[in-house]
Design a protein around this motif. Sequence first.
Motif, short mmCIF file in Angstrom:
data_model
loop_
_atom_site.label_atom_id
_atom_site.label_comp_id
_atom_site.label_asym_id
_atom_site.label_seq_id
_atom_site.Cartn_x
_atom_site.Cartn_y
_atom_site.Cartn_z
N ASP A 69 0.85 -1.19 0.00
CA ASP A 69 0.00 0.00 0.00
C ASP A 69 0.89 1.24 0.00
OD1 ASP A 69 -2.56 1.45 0.30
OD2 ASP A 69 -1.77 1.95 2.28
N LYS A 70 0.55 2.22 -0.84
CA LYS A 70 1.30 3.48 -0.92
C LYS A 70 0.33 4.64 -0.80
CE LYS A 70 4.47 1.47 -4.32
NZ LYS A 70 5.01 1.59 -5.68
N GLN A 71 0.63 5.57 0.10
CA GLN A 71 -0.21 6.74 0.29
C GLN A 71 0.61 8.01 0.24
OE1 GLN A 71 -3.53 6.60 0.41
NE2 GLN A 71 -3.39 4.38 0.21
N PRO A 72 0.13 9.11 -0.32
CA PRO A 72 -1.14 9.24 -1.01
C PRO A 72 -1.15 8.46 -2.33
CG PRO A 72 0.05 11.35 -1.04
CD PRO A 72 0.87 10.37 -0.25
N ALA A 73 -2.30 7.96 -2.67
CA ALA A 73 -2.44 7.05 -3.80
C ALA A 73 -2.20 7.72 -5.15
CB ALA A 73 -3.81 6.39 -3.77
N LYS A 74 -2.43 9.00 -5.27
CA LYS A 74 -2.41 9.65 -6.58
C LYS A 74 -1.05 10.24 -6.98
CE LYS A 74 -7.29 10.51 -6.55
NZ LYS A 74 -8.37 11.32 -7.01
N ILE A 75 0.01 9.90 -6.27
CA ILE A 75 1.33 10.43 -6.65
C ILE A 75 2.24 9.29 -7.10
CG2 ILE A 75 1.14 12.39 -5.08
CD1 ILE A 75 3.22 10.94 -3.29
#
Length: 167
Positions: free
Chosen positions: A55-61
Motif C-alpha cells: 500500500d502506498k499513500q497518497p495514492a495519486k502520486i
Amino acid sequence: MFGKSIVAASVIIVGVTGTALAQTPSQISQFNAWGAYSYQQGNGKVCYVLSVPVDKQPAKIDHGDNFFMVSQKPGQNVSFEPQFKAGYELQKDSKVTVTIDERSFSMFTNGSHGWMENAAEEPQLVAALRSGHKMTISAVSKRGTKTSYGYSLKGVSAALKAIATCK
C-alpha cells in the motif's frame, strides 16, 4: 504478485549501495512477500531480504520504487542491518518512522535512504519484524509530501532465517 517488483528492486539495491558489480544478485528463495538474495562483494558475500509495499499513500502520486530490506555482510561484520529506500529524495534532516504493530523505530535519512538512528535498536526492529503482523513506514519527500507505505510481514521470518548463515 511480488516477484517482479522484488527482482527489480534487488537489481536497484546493487546500484544504490555504490557497488559496481558485474552480476545481478542471485535469489536464494521467495517467502511470500519477502525475497532473500545474495551477491559477491570483493572477497565476501552480501545477503539480504527485501520487500516492496502493498500500500502506498497518497495514492495519486508517483512514489517510484520503494522497498525495505535487511542485510547481512559477514565480511564487514554487519548483521541484520535494516534500511528503507524511497523512490524519491527524502526531505533533508527528516526522519523515517518504521512502525511494526504498536512499536515505532526512527531512521535518519540521507538522499533517498533511511537507516536506524540508534544502531543498538537494530536487533529489536528485526525481532519486531519476526513477531509482527503489520509494518508501516512514514516519510517526507524533499518537496514536503507526507508519504506512508504498508508492508506485508508474511514470510519475513523464513527469509531472515535463509540469510542467517550467509558466508
